[in-house]
Design a protein around this motif. Structure first.
Motif, PDB file in Angstrom:
ATOM      1  N   MET A 148       0.916  -1.454  -0.107  1.00  0.00           N
ATOM      2  CA  MET A 148      -0.057   0.454  -0.002  1.00  0.00           C
ATOM      3  C   MET A 148       0.306   1.425  -0.034  1.00  0.00           C
ATOM      4  SD  MET A 148      -2.815   0.666   2.895  1.00  0.00           S
ATOM      5  CE  MET A 148      -3.208   3.101   2.849  1.00  0.00           C
ATOM      6  N   ASN A 149       0.258   2.352  -0.591  1.00  0.00           N
ATOM      7  CA  ASN A 149       1.080   3.910  -0.893  1.00  0.00           C
ATOM      8  C   ASN A 149       0.608   4.554   0.166  1.00  0.00           C
ATOM      9  OD1 ASN A 149       2.658   5.491  -2.012  1.00  0.00           O
ATOM     10  ND2 ASN A 149       1.978   6.336  -3.415  1.00  0.00           N
ATOM     11  N   PHE A 150       1.732   5.070   0.484  1.00  0.00           N
ATOM     12  CA  PHE A 150       1.517   6.034   2.095  1.00  0.00           C
ATOM     13  C   PHE A 150       1.508   7.057   1.574  1.00  0.00           C
ATOM     14  CE2 PHE A 150       1.758   1.815   4.641  1.00  0.00           C
ATOM     15  CZ  PHE A 150       0.433   1.764   5.164  1.00  0.00           C
ATOM     16  N   SER A 151       1.413   7.854   0.370  1.00  0.00           N
ATOM     17  CA  SER A 151       1.925   8.963  -0.175  1.00  0.00           C
ATOM     18  C   SER A 151       1.120   9.338  -0.509  1.00  0.00           C
ATOM     19  CB  SER A 151       2.669   8.757  -1.065  1.00  0.00           C
ATOM     20  OG  SER A 151       3.055   9.879  -2.095  1.00  0.00           O
ATOM     21  N   PHE A 152       0.973  10.890   0.757  1.00  0.00           N
ATOM     22  CA  PHE A 152      -0.610  11.072   0.834  1.00  0.00           C
ATOM     23  C   PHE A 152      -1.478  13.013  -0.625  1.00  0.00           C
ATOM     24  CE2 PHE A 152      -0.169  10.478   5.172  1.00  0.00           C
ATOM     25  CZ  PHE A 152      -1.792   8.693   4.630  1.00  0.00           C
ATOM     26  N   SER A 153      -1.921  12.258  -1.530  1.00  0.00           N
ATOM     27  CA  SER A 153      -2.109  13.583  -2.263  1.00  0.00           C
ATOM     28  C   SER A 153      -2.509  14.471  -1.415  1.00  0.00           C
ATOM     29  CB  SER A 153      -3.733  13.127  -3.438  1.00  0.00           C
ATOM     30  OG  SER A 153      -4.891  12.998  -2.606  1.00  0.00           O
ATOM     31  N   PRO A 154      -2.692  15.713  -2.971  1.00  0.00           N
ATOM     32  CA  PRO A 154      -2.858  16.744  -2.042  1.00  0.00           C
ATOM     33  C   PRO A 154      -4.442  17.166  -1.446  1.00  0.00           C
ATOM     34  CG  PRO A 154      -1.731  17.440  -3.971  1.00  0.00           C
ATOM     35  CD  PRO A 154      -1.883  15.560  -3.755  1.00  0.00           C
ATOM     36  N   GLU A 155      -5.312  16.471  -2.055  1.00  0.00           N
ATOM     37  CA  GLU A 155      -6.967  16.472  -1.880  1.00  0.00           C
ATOM     38  C   GLU A 155      -6.679  15.768  -0.358  1.00  0.00           C
ATOM     39  OE1 GLU A 155      -5.564  14.957  -4.352  1.00  0.00           O
ATOM     40  OE2 GLU A 155      -6.014  16.909  -6.152  1.00  0.00           O
ATOM     41  N   GLU A 156      -5.879  14.743  -0.206  1.00  0.00           N
ATOM     42  CA  GLU A 156      -6.323  14.582   1.256  1.00  0.00           C
ATOM     43  C   GLU A 156      -5.821  15.109   1.806  1.00  0.00           C
ATOM     44  OE1 GLU A 156      -5.507  10.003  -0.750  1.00  0.00           O
ATOM     45  OE2 GLU A 156      -3.343  10.190  -0.167  1.00  0.00           O
ATOM     46  N   LEU A 157      -4.657  15.612   2.251  1.00  0.00           N
ATOM     47  CA  LEU A 157      -3.920  16.361   2.798  1.00  0.00           C
ATOM     48  C   LEU A 157      -4.856  17.413   3.423  1.00  0.00           C
ATOM     49  CD1 LEU A 157      -0.364  16.688   1.805  1.00  0.00           C
ATOM     50  CD2 LEU A 157      -1.075  15.044   3.760  1.00  0.00           C
ATOM     51  N   VAL A 158      -5.302  17.882   2.141  1.00  0.00           N
ATOM     52  CA  VAL A 158      -6.696  19.413   2.896  1.00  0.00           C
ATOM     53  C   VAL A 158      -7.657  18.301   3.663  1.00  0.00           C
ATOM     54  CG1 VAL A 158      -7.812  20.772   2.125  1.00  0.00           C
ATOM     55  CG2 VAL A 158      -5.594  20.336   0.876  1.00  0.00           C
ATOM     56  N   ALA A 159      -7.761  17.180   3.272  1.00  0.00           N
ATOM     57  CA  ALA A 159      -8.850  17.080   3.588  1.00  0.00           C
ATOM     58  C   ALA A 159      -8.792  16.525   5.643  1.00  0.00           C
ATOM     59  CB  ALA A 159      -9.608  15.274   3.684  1.00  0.00           C
ATOM     60  N   ILE A 160      -7.579  16.365   6.065  1.00  0.00           N
ATOM     61  CA  ILE A 160      -7.102  15.643   7.033  1.00  0.00           C
ATOM     62  C   ILE A 160      -6.708  17.060   7.767  1.00  0.00           C
ATOM     63  CG2 ILE A 160      -4.905  14.754   7.919  1.00  0.00           C
ATOM     64  CD1 ILE A 160      -4.689  13.125   6.066  1.00  0.00           C
ATOM     65  N   GLY A 161      -6.301  17.872   7.493  1.00  0.00           N
ATOM     66  CA  GLY A 161      -6.398  19.496   8.162  1.00  0.00           C
ATOM     67  C   GLY A 161      -6.525  20.605   7.970  1.00  0.00           C
ATOM     68  N   LEU A 162      -8.209  19.666   7.406  1.00  0.00           N
ATOM     69  CA  LEU A 162      -9.113  20.582   7.361  1.00  0.00           C
ATOM     70  C   LEU A 162     -10.194  19.698   8.475  1.00  0.00           C
ATOM     71  CD1 LEU A 162     -11.562  22.462   6.837  1.00  0.00           C
ATOM     72  CD2 LEU A 162     -12.344  20.646   4.962  1.00  0.00           C
ATOM     73  N   SER A 163     -10.318  18.740   8.465  1.00  0.00           N
ATOM     74  CA  SER A 163     -10.793  17.591   9.987  1.00  0.00           C
ATOM     75  C   SER A 163     -10.407  18.344  10.750  1.00  0.00           C
ATOM     76  CB  SER A 163     -10.130  16.620   9.487  1.00  0.00           C
ATOM     77  OG  SER A 163     -11.494  15.987   8.674  1.00  0.00           O
ATOM     78  N   LEU A 164      -9.340  18.294  10.970  1.00  0.00           N
ATOM     79  CA  LEU A 164      -8.404  18.647  12.628  1.00  0.00           C
ATOM     80  C   LEU A 164      -8.490  19.791  12.917  1.00  0.00           C
ATOM     81  CD1 LEU A 164      -4.507  17.176  11.690  1.00  0.00           C
ATOM     82  CD2 LEU A 164      -6.618  16.459  13.423  1.00  0.00           C
ATOM     83  N   LYS A 165      -8.508  21.074  11.851  1.00  0.00           N
ATOM     84  CA  LYS A 165      -9.494  22.196  11.492  1.00  0.00           C
ATOM     85  C   LYS A 165     -10.644  22.452  12.592  1.00  0.00           C
ATOM     86  CE  LYS A 165     -10.017  25.341   8.646  1.00  0.00           C
ATOM     87  NZ  LYS A 165      -9.712  26.649   7.331  1.00  0.00           N
ATOM     88  N   VAL A 166     -11.615  21.923  11.646  1.00  0.00           N
ATOM     89  CA  VAL A 166     -12.904  21.422  12.648  1.00  0.00           C
ATOM     90  C   VAL A 166     -12.945  21.289  13.522  1.00  0.00           C
ATOM     91  CG1 VAL A 166     -15.231  20.616  11.894  1.00  0.00           C
ATOM     92  CG2 VAL A 166     -13.771  21.436  10.307  1.00  0.00           C
ATOM     93  N   ALA A 167     -12.142  20.213  13.779  1.00  0.00           N
ATOM     94  CA  ALA A 167     -12.742  19.149  15.667  1.00  0.00           C
ATOM     95  C   ALA A 167     -11.843  20.233  16.252  1.00  0.00           C
ATOM     96  CB  ALA A 167     -12.090  18.423  15.265  1.00  0.00           C
ATOM     97  N   LEU A 168     -10.675  21.051  16.011  1.00  0.00           N
ATOM     98  CA  LEU A 168      -9.923  21.187  16.970  1.00  0.00           C
ATOM     99  C   LEU A 168     -11.092  22.641  17.272  1.00  0.00           C
ATOM    100  CD1 LEU A 168      -5.949  20.720  17.061  1.00  0.00           C
ATOM    101  CD2 LEU A 168      -7.947  20.235  18.087  1.00  0.00           C
ATOM    102  N   CYS A 169     -11.433  23.968  16.348  1.00  0.00           N
ATOM    103  CA  CYS A 169     -12.321  24.487  16.531  1.00  0.00           C
ATOM    104  C   CYS A 169     -13.474  24.485  17.550  1.00  0.00           C
ATOM    105  CB  CYS A 169     -12.731  25.492  15.491  1.00  0.00           C
ATOM    106  SG  CYS A 169     -11.012  25.538  14.348  1.00  0.00           S
ATOM    107  N   ALA A 170     -14.285  23.143  16.805  1.00  0.00           N
ATOM    108  CA  ALA A 170     -15.827  22.898  18.274  1.00  0.00           C
ATOM    109  C   ALA A 170     -15.259  22.911  19.415  1.00  0.00           C
ATOM    110  CB  ALA A 170     -15.860  21.543  17.198  1.00  0.00           C
ATOM    111  N   VAL A 171     -14.339  22.031  19.587  1.00  0.00           N
ATOM    112  CA  VAL A 171     -13.607  22.110  20.797  1.00  0.00           C
ATOM    113  C   VAL A 171     -13.456  22.639  21.465  1.00  0.00           C
ATOM    114  CG1 VAL A 171     -11.517  20.347  22.163  1.00  0.00           C
ATOM    115  CG2 VAL A 171     -13.097  19.243  20.696  1.00  0.00           C
TER     116      VAL A 171
END
Length: 232
Positions: A1-24
């Motif tokens: 399995m390739n663990f090289s993340f695409s730009p779209e995946e990195l954006v989704a990960i970063g956005l999820s962290l931002k959303v969750a942290l801001c919510a908390v």
């Protein structure tokens, strides 16, 4: 399995962290106050308030998302007011994803903090009061420090719920790449397209790793604080 993340995946990960942290972060002060109100105060309508706080736990997430859309959409009463008065827009923005995550995770935060406050010996609070401390100071110096393990647990549970929120988010703010596409909605998107299974699996592993790491960190902090309380 390739663990090289695409730009779209990195954006989704970063956005999820931002959303969750801001919510908390945005919900914690309100959650603590609501938990204190439910734990220490008796008033008419307490059962109704408790029911409203925990309502997102039993409502289908899609229903919660639709209610948020009706209230905070551009034509909704609250959404129209906030946009005209403060320039704040929730519908189809990442801020709306944070709002949906906060609403869905709020019951977990309040319940954990409330149980922790109820476990505090009220004789300690009374003793501080007899020494002349005002109620707000008693809460800040006695009740809140003793409730920190529960607060951490509640924040962790809320972070995990916010990180994995799907139904309310996709109903309220849709699934817009780079704007509202979080980890769950990105995983859903990848499972619907040919050849997207590897992308989905990578994001699933990231979600598990982040959630497990948050739980382990919370446990470490809770044990450390428990030892400090006992030593004191």
């Amino acid at each position: 399995m390739n663990f090289s993340f695409s730009p779209e995946e990195l954006v989704a990960i970063g956005l999820s962290l931002k959303v969750a942290l801001c919510a908390v972060v945005a919900s914690t002060p309100v959650g603590v106050l609501v938990a204190l109100l439910l734990a220490r105060c008796e008033f008419w309508g307490k059962s109704l308030v408790n029911g409203l706080v925990h309502l997102p736990l039993i409502l289908p997430p899609v229903v919660t998302g639709y209610i948020l859309l009706l209230l905070f959409g551009r034509r909704g009463p609250l959404g129209e007011f906030l946009e005209s008065a403060f320039g704040i827009v929730f519908a189809f923005r990442w801020t709306g994803a944070a709002l949906a995550a906060a609403v869905m995770g709020f019951p977990f935060l309040v319940r954990a903090v409330r149980l922790s406050i109820e476990a505090v010996d009220q004789r300690l609070e009374s003793a501080a009061g007899t020494l002349g401390a005002r109620p707000a100071w008693v809460f800040l110096t006695v009740t809140l420090p003793l409730s920190v393990p529960g607060l951490l647990a509640g924040m962790t549970l809320m972070f995990g719920k916010a990180l994995g929120e799907f139904g309310a988010t996709i109903t309220f703010v849709s699934n817009i790449p780079g704007e509202t596409q979080t980890l769950p909605t990105a995983i859903y998107t990848y499972t619907q397209v040919p050849g997207g299974e590897e992308h989905a699996l990578r994001l699933v592993l990231v979600s598990v790793a982040i959630s497990l790491g948050a739980l382990m960190l919370s446990e470490v902090f809770a044990r450390h604080l428990a030892r400090r309380v006992v030593a004191a």
